[in-house]
Design an enzyme around this catalytic site. Structure first.
Site, PDB file in Angstrom:
ATOM      1  N   ASP A 151       0.852  -1.187   0.000  1.00 41.32           N
ATOM      2  CA  ASP A 151       0.000   0.000   0.000  1.00 41.32           C
ATOM      3  C   ASP A 151       0.884   1.232   0.000  1.00 41.32           C
ATOM      4  OD1 ASP A 151      -2.666  -0.797  -0.071  1.00 41.32           O
ATOM      5  OD2 ASP A 151      -2.505  -1.571   1.983  1.00 41.32           O
ATOM      6  N   ASP A 161      -5.784  25.359  11.240  1.00 38.55           N
ATOM      7  CA  ASP A 161      -5.909  24.039  10.605  1.00 38.55           C
ATOM      8  C   ASP A 161      -5.013  23.036  11.349  1.00 38.55           C
ATOM      9  OD1 ASP A 161      -5.997  21.865   9.032  1.00 38.55           O
ATOM     10  OD2 ASP A 161      -5.364  22.856   7.177  1.00 38.55           O
ATOM     11  N   ALA A 180     -16.804  19.410   2.540  1.00 41.06           N
ATOM     12  CA  ALA A 180     -16.842  18.744   1.247  1.00 41.06           C
ATOM     13  C   ALA A 180     -17.486  19.654   0.197  1.00 41.06           C
ATOM     14  CB  ALA A 180     -17.618  17.435   1.366  1.00 41.06           C
ATOM     15  N   THR A 222     -17.429  23.261   0.122  1.00 38.73           N
ATOM     16  CA  THR A 222     -16.599  24.385  -0.301  1.00 38.73           C
ATOM     17  C   THR A 222     -15.217  23.911  -0.737  1.00 38.73           C
ATOM     18  OG1 THR A 222     -15.750  24.685   1.919  1.00 38.73           O
ATOM     19  CG2 THR A 222     -17.754  25.893   1.341  1.00 38.73           C
ATOM     20  N   LYS A 273      -7.474  28.725   1.725  1.00 40.13           N
ATOM     21  CA  LYS A 273      -6.696  27.822   0.877  1.00 40.13           C
ATOM     22  C   LYS A 273      -7.607  26.640   0.550  1.00 40.13           C
ATOM     23  CE  LYS A 273      -4.453  24.714   4.210  1.00 40.13           C
ATOM     24  NZ  LYS A 273      -5.107  24.998   5.498  1.00 40.13           N
ATOM     25  N   ASP A 298      -5.690  -4.880   5.843  1.00 39.26           N
ATOM     26  CA  ASP A 298      -6.350  -4.875   7.138  1.00 39.26           C
ATOM     27  C   ASP A 298      -7.868  -4.902   7.031  1.00 39.26           C
ATOM     28  OD1 ASP A 298      -6.516  -2.383   6.068  1.00 39.26           O
ATOM     29  OD2 ASP A 298      -5.524  -1.346   7.729  1.00 39.26           O
TER      30      ASP A 298
END
Lengths: 679, 565
Positions: free
Chosen positions: A308, A345, A378, A380, A394, A514
């Protein structure tokens, strides 16, 4: 590794050695020893030689020689059983630490699924598959199960050795719980998925102890070869009676026994099972449990690794790697705006933007008191900070441009395209509706991973990166990490298809996974490593479980598999190559009475025939003990390609196997001579 | 040893190895059905026999067909030998063989051994030679090569259930390979002076006015297939030392070449069928290196001369010429005999019994190694495949993968069958020789006492079990013990070895063919060749060393000390 199971057990732990010394006598039982044809034959001739020694005591013939030979033949057998006992002892020591976790708790058996508070206390061993139990804070998980209700933090240190609790909840990929772990907060309703004695912990203990050890396919084949060689040399020795009678030579039983035991491959015969047990043990030291020795062997054969991307090849978090302003905006100003936009953030991406601004531009703006953080949504697809009427944002380039009705300049477009081609993510940055520039968020490839893949390629193993990213991004990261192939926008079905395709070309595949949706691929792969944190379905489908849930370990697992096979091959080669020198020791010694001229073949100039035969027998016994540490530790694997590896090992164990006994036998003969034993 | 001697050995190897490449590619074309110039004839045979040439056989079918065919031919030959008195082409009215001698001889020729317990001049008619023995010289050779072809196919792809069609293989190999070359070689032999006639005797008038009856017959044709099919059964008792079988030094070289060329060509054919020529070359070079060492060793032992002669001052400087023909000299004699024991031909142009003990030990050891240098036609190839599988199995683990050879995993089943094959050979050689030496009958067969006698007996059992047919000379072989014992050794050495090999081929054919990578055990190049040689010597030869020490080795040291037998 800081885990309980992984504690280093010294190669010469006193308790293990003393217990093994006792066990090695118990293992002399011919019924159990018959599983090992080489050592069984050794025991039979040891009995015969002893009988001759005892008989000679009564008949008054010189008895010292048969007795001493018999003694060393017995020691040969004991050294072999000792080697196995030591290997088992090391496994048992590990199992002890696991057994402590398997306390026989009382479980809270729920009788009516709708009423979880009504339960009947039931001893854990009475639980059956399908029972429902309530596990509350402080309770020990009575058995393996699947969470059907609730969320709780669970301390899994009994299994993984990792003391930080993990969250387990119903549904999704974190719904499996393991017997022996402890709920430290909240409660869970668990459906039991294993009958007593068949739980994960039980299986692990059995595997580690070696109780469930079945011979692996290659081990069986090797045993057949060794049994065949034993038969062949038995014929050579027995028919000597015929050739001897023609030549007016009577060979005594001790002499023939010595010749036979020196010719049959006692070294590898004595160490074979120890090598196998030690291989499993090495895997467990890496906190990986294989459900069968067969899986460990298959790991050595793997041709392709499915890895992965996230977490294995890259760190998993995108990190800011550069700021690219539009025309007219200084780079520093952009960096400052980026840092401000990210102040609230708390995602790894956001933190990395602040870190980059600080490290590269020495900009570290303080959060204004009235600042309001605008979280990512989700809809904007932007985040940012509002303060004092100012708006810093951003977000995804197209969303940002659309929201503010902006048109990008050439520099911006070019930067965005370049970032996309490189497999990175561009984030547009605005201040008060003005486009300032773009941040490059890069998937950081782990340092050193490229070299590891190169090493794997040298071993003939292809690496395949699996990622949900689009082709462009995937290709860029694949190139940077140096993998041989990649599957972009991978679905579980894609993985399965890819594995089948590779297998159809006659290659063996290893992968780790997993989630429940990984289960089919894990089952299809030749080596499927399930993460301990994964679902029950994944754990059942794979043939190994990684207790640390670290997908990069796939590489070590392959190396351990190879090491096991190399050790087996090296000691087999060594053992067989030994025969040449033993001939030079014994043949002149047993024929010289008939044909004194054959003394010319005694190229080692061993003192007397008795001393020569005894030296060869002593060497043959001692070499088993000398090689025990190598058998347990394993021959080191070097990723230098099969041809170079073969040349190296053939030189050490093949040529070495021819030369070493010449030196060893001569040395023993000199020691015997110094003490005037049979000389 | 002289430079000319070494150059002669080099010449033989250059001619044989040089021709092995075209011969190999021609044989690969035959095995793959690409040679069809006698198509109508070939198809005529299939129609006549009611064989469907398109039918593919599983290994079991292949083995059963081969066994049945061998059984029928064995019985036929037995009948011919017993009844030869009543059959045509028997002007000397030679009587039928005794049951035990007929059994021994029929077993011998069915198994491509050509052990001759009988004396050809007095115990077999020309008719029985031509229609009994020579037919078998073709069929047993073609059967051996067929099995080799079947084994080759097992490695070419994966997931195959079948190994080819035995009837088709047998027909094509006879028609396109054995017959044409034999006819050409026989013609050359005739040109050189070998007889090819149905007259059975010539009467010669000697100088002292006496008359001599000289046996004669269709010698050239038998001689050609005798060498080319690694049979070894001479028309005359003296075998290739007889001037009618081997008229001059040129025919000696030709026969030596015929002997070796298929054996060395088969691995080349294998490489072509695998589309990996280096694999075939590796096997060929392993065979060639052992044989070259044997040739040089025996030459050195013989050229060194007999120390007793040297001590007595009677020896010329030209080495041990006892038992050798002055037409050929030492190097051509030793190379011929070593080639004939390195293959399973067993022909001789000089007498191994008269060699120095070490000079005789080498041919003995080459046989004991399992006849892989390059061995009998077909059998040498499939035997070296067994050793290659064992080499890969023992040492292959050292690269960290479970063993595989040419993309086929070598697992318990293959190891079991391979060890079974090696075991069967060991049993017959060691138990046979060891037991015979304990019996009165066995001791009575020996011509010499001491280690030399032991060598004679060991040589006989090694020769029979390995289907060589070479005789050390000296042993009286037509006794109940040796007729039945060696006859059984030949049958088991051939068929009890060949069936496990076909089973291995069947098992490998069905396995997937794994692709190679940098992690694959390399089975080409000097390293593998060295390993293969080591495994052949250790697994194939070490079990015979105690017996060999009491035989030729003791003989050599005793001789050096002035003791002879």
């Amino acid at each position: 590794m800081t885990t309980a199971n992984a504690e280093m057990i010294s190669l010469f732990d006193k308790r293990i050695i003393s217990r093994a010394a006792l066990d090695s006598f118990a293992k002399l039982n011919p019924v159990t020893l018959a599983r090992n044809p080489v050592i069984f034959v050794t025991e039979v001739v040891a009995v015969m030689t002893s009988a001759v020694g005892v008989e000679d005591l009564f008949t008054g013939r010189p008895t010292a020689f048969p007795i001493v030979i018999a003694l060393w033949l017995w020691l040969t057998v004991l050294f072999a059983t000792f080697a196995e006992a030591v290997a088992e002892g090391r496994g048992r020591a590990r199992a002890e630490s696991m057994k402590r976790a398997r306390s026989d708790t009382m479980a809270k058996l729920i009788l009516d699924p709708r009423e979880r508070n009504i339960f009947k206390p039931t001893p854990a061993p009475d639980l059956r598959k399908g029972d429902l139990v309530l596990v509350e804070s402080g309770d020990i998980m009575p058995s393996d199960g699947e969470i059907i209700e609730g969320i709780a933090s669970v301390n899994e240190s009994a299994i993984t050795g990792e003391s930080a609790p993990v969250v387990r909840e119903a549904g999704g990929d974190r719904s499996a719980v393991t017997g022996g772990t402890q709920v430290v907060s909240d409660w869970l309703v668990v459906r039991i998925t294993a009958n007593p004695g068949a739980t994960f912990l039980d299986r692990m203990i059995a595997l580690v102890e070696g109780a469930e050890r079945r011979k692996t396919p290659n081990e069986i084949a090797l045993n057949i070869l060794l049994a065949g060689l034993t038969l062949i040399f038995l014929l050579a020795v027995v028919t000597l009676v015929g050739f001897g009678s023609y030549s007016q030579t009577n060979f005594s039983i001790p002499v023939l026994a010595a010749l036979l035991v020196c010719l049959i491959p006692t070294t590898i015969g004595g160490l074979l099972s120890a090598i196998g047990i030690a291989g499993m043990d090495r895997l467990i030291r890496f906190n990986v449990v294989a459900t069968s020795g067969r899986a460990v062997e298959a790991a050595g054969d793997v041709d392709a690794l499915l890895l992965d991307k996230t977490g294995t090849i890259t760190f998993g978090n995108r990190m800011a790697s550069g700021f690219y302003p539009v025309a007219g905006v200084p780079e520093r100003a952009l960096a400052e705006a980026c840092a401000i936009a990210s102040l609230g953030d708390d995602t790894p991406e956001g933190r990395s933007i602040i870190a980059l601004a600080r490290d590269r531009y020495q900009i570290s703006p303080a959060t204004p008191p009235d600042a309001q953080f605008i979280a990512f949504s989700a809809n904007t697809r932007m985040s940012g900070l509002d303060f004092a009427g100012q708006q810093y944002r951003k977000g995804a380039v197209d969303s940002v441009l659309k929201t503010y009705g902006l048109t990008a300049d050439a520099a911006f477009d070019e930067a965005v395209n370049r970032i996309g081609r490189a497999g990175s993510t561009p984030l547009a940055v605005t201040a008060n509706g003005r486009l300032l520039g773009v941040i490059e968020l890069k998937d950081i490839v782990k340092p050193g991973i490229r070299d590891r893949f190169a090493a794997l390629r040298q071993m003939g193993i292809r690496t395949v990166m699996v990622t949900g990213d689009n082709r462009v991004t995937a290709a860029a990261i694949a190139a940077e990490a140096g993998v041989d192939d990649f599957i972009a926008e991978a679905t579980p079905q894609d993985k399965l298809d890819y594995i089948r395709k590779v297998q159809a070309d006659g290659r063996l595949v290893a992968m780790c996974g997993d989630g429940t949706n990984d289960a089919p691929a894990l089952a299809q792969a030749d080596v499927g490593v399930a993460m301990q944190t994964g679902t029950q379905a994944a754990r059942e489908a794979g043939n190994m479980v990684d207790l640390d849930s670290d997908p990069t370990k796939l590489i070590e697992i392959v190396e351990i598999g190879k090491q096991l096979l190399i050790t087996r091959g090296a000691l087999t080669t060594f053992s067989i190559a030994n025969d040449i020198s033993k001939y030079f020791a014994i043949l002149p010694a047993i024929f010289v009475a008939t044909y004194p001229q054959l003394e010319a073949l005694n190229i080692m100039r061993l003192k007397t025939p008795e001393s020569a035969i005894l030296s060869a027998v002593i060497f043959n016994a001692l070499i088993i003990v000398v090689l025990v540490p190598l058998a347990l530790r394993g021959v080191q694997f070097r990723p230098i390609g099969a041809a170079a590896l073969l040349r190296r090992n053939l030189l050490i164990y093949g040529v070495g196997g021819i030369v070493a006994p010449f030196i060893g036998i001569k040395a023993i003969d000199m020691v015997l001579g110094a003490f005037h034993i049979f000389s | 040893m002289t430079m000319q001697g070494m150059l002669y050995i080099a010449l033989v190897f250059a001619l044989v190895l040089g021709c092995a490449f075209p011969m190999g590619s021609y044989m690969a074309a035959i095995f793959e059905g690409r040679v069809t110039y006698l198509g109508p004839v070939e198809n005529g045979f299939y129609k006549l026999a009611g064989v469907d040439p398109k039918r593919q056989m599983r290994w079991t079918d292949y083995a059963v067909t081969l066994l049945l065919l061998s059984l029928i031919h064995f019985l036929l030959l037995y009948a011919i030998l017993r009844l030869q008195y009543y059959l045509p082409m028997n002007p000397l009215h030679i009587t039928g063989m005794s049951p035990r001698l007929a059994f021994n001889t029929a077993a011998s020729f069915t198994t491509n051994t050509n052990w001759q317990a009988y004396s050809p001049e007095s115990q077999i008619s020309n008719g029985a030679q031509v229609f009994g023995l020579v037919v078998h010289m073709f069929i047993s050779a073609a059967a051996g090569i067929s099995v080799a072809a079947a084994v080759m196919r097992a490695f070419t792809t994966g997931g195959m259930q079948t190994l080819g069609n035995f009837y088709v293989d047998l027909t094509r190999i006879t028609l396109y390979l054995l017959l044409p070359v034999t006819i050409i070689a026989a013609t050359l032999l005739v040109v050189a002076g070998a007889p090819q006639t149905f007259v059975q005797t010539l009467t010669a008038h000697t100088l002292d006015a006496g008359s001599q009856t000289i046996a004669i017959g269709p010698v050239a044709f038998q001689e050609a297939i005798k060498e080319f099919g690694t049979n070894g059964g001479g028309f005359f008792n003296a075998n290739s030392a007889h001037p009618f079988e081997n008229p001059n030094a040129w025919t000696n070289l030709l026969e030596n070449w015929l002997d070796l060329v298929i054996g060395f060509g088969l691995p080349i054919a294998f490489g072509i069928m695998l589309k990996d020529k280096a694999q075939g070359r590796a096997l060929m070079f392993a065979m060639a290196i052992i044989l070259a060492l044997g040739c040089v060793g025996t030459y050195a032992a013989e050229a060194g001369g007999n120390p007793l002669h040297i001590a007595a001052g009677v020896s010329a400087t030209d080495g041990n010429m006892e038992g050798k023909d002055v037409r050929f000299g030492i190097p051509a004699s030793t190379t011929f005999n070593v080639s004939a024991t390195g293959t399973s031909t067993g022909a001789v142009d000089s007498f191994t019994d008269s060699y120095m003990p070490l000079g005789g030990a080498i041919p003995l050891f080459l046989m004991q190694l399992g006849e892989v240098t390059p061995g009998g036609v077909g059998s040498g190839f499939y035997t070296i495949i067994v050793f290659a599988l064992l080499s890969v199995f023992v040492a292959g683990l050292m690269v960290g993968r479970t063993p595989e050879y040419l993309g086929k995993k070598v697992q318990a089943k293959e190891v079991k069958l391979a060890m079974l094959g090696v075991l069967i050979l060991t049993i017959f050689i060691l138990v046979g020789a060891g037991f015979s030496l304990m019996t009165k009958s066995g001791l009575g067969s020996l011509a010499n006492a001491g280690p030399h006698g032991l060598t004679e007996m060991l040589y006989a059992w090694s020769s029979a079990t390995e289907n060589n047919g070479s005789a050390f000379a000296g042993v009286s072989a037509d006794t109940p013990l040796l007729d039945y014992g060696l006859g059984s050794a030949m049958l088991f050495g051939r068929f009890a070895f060949l069936i496990p090999i076909l089973a291995i081929a069947g098992s490998l054919a069905a396995k997937p063919k794994l692709s190679t990578s940098a992690g694959t055990f390399p089975t080409t190049g000097p390293l593998f060749i060295g390993l293969l040689i080591g495994v052949i010597i250790i697994l194939g030869g070490l079990q015979y060393l105690p017996a060999d020490t009491l035989g030729p080795l003791a003989d050599q040291y005793l001789l050096a000390a002035g003791k002879t037998f």
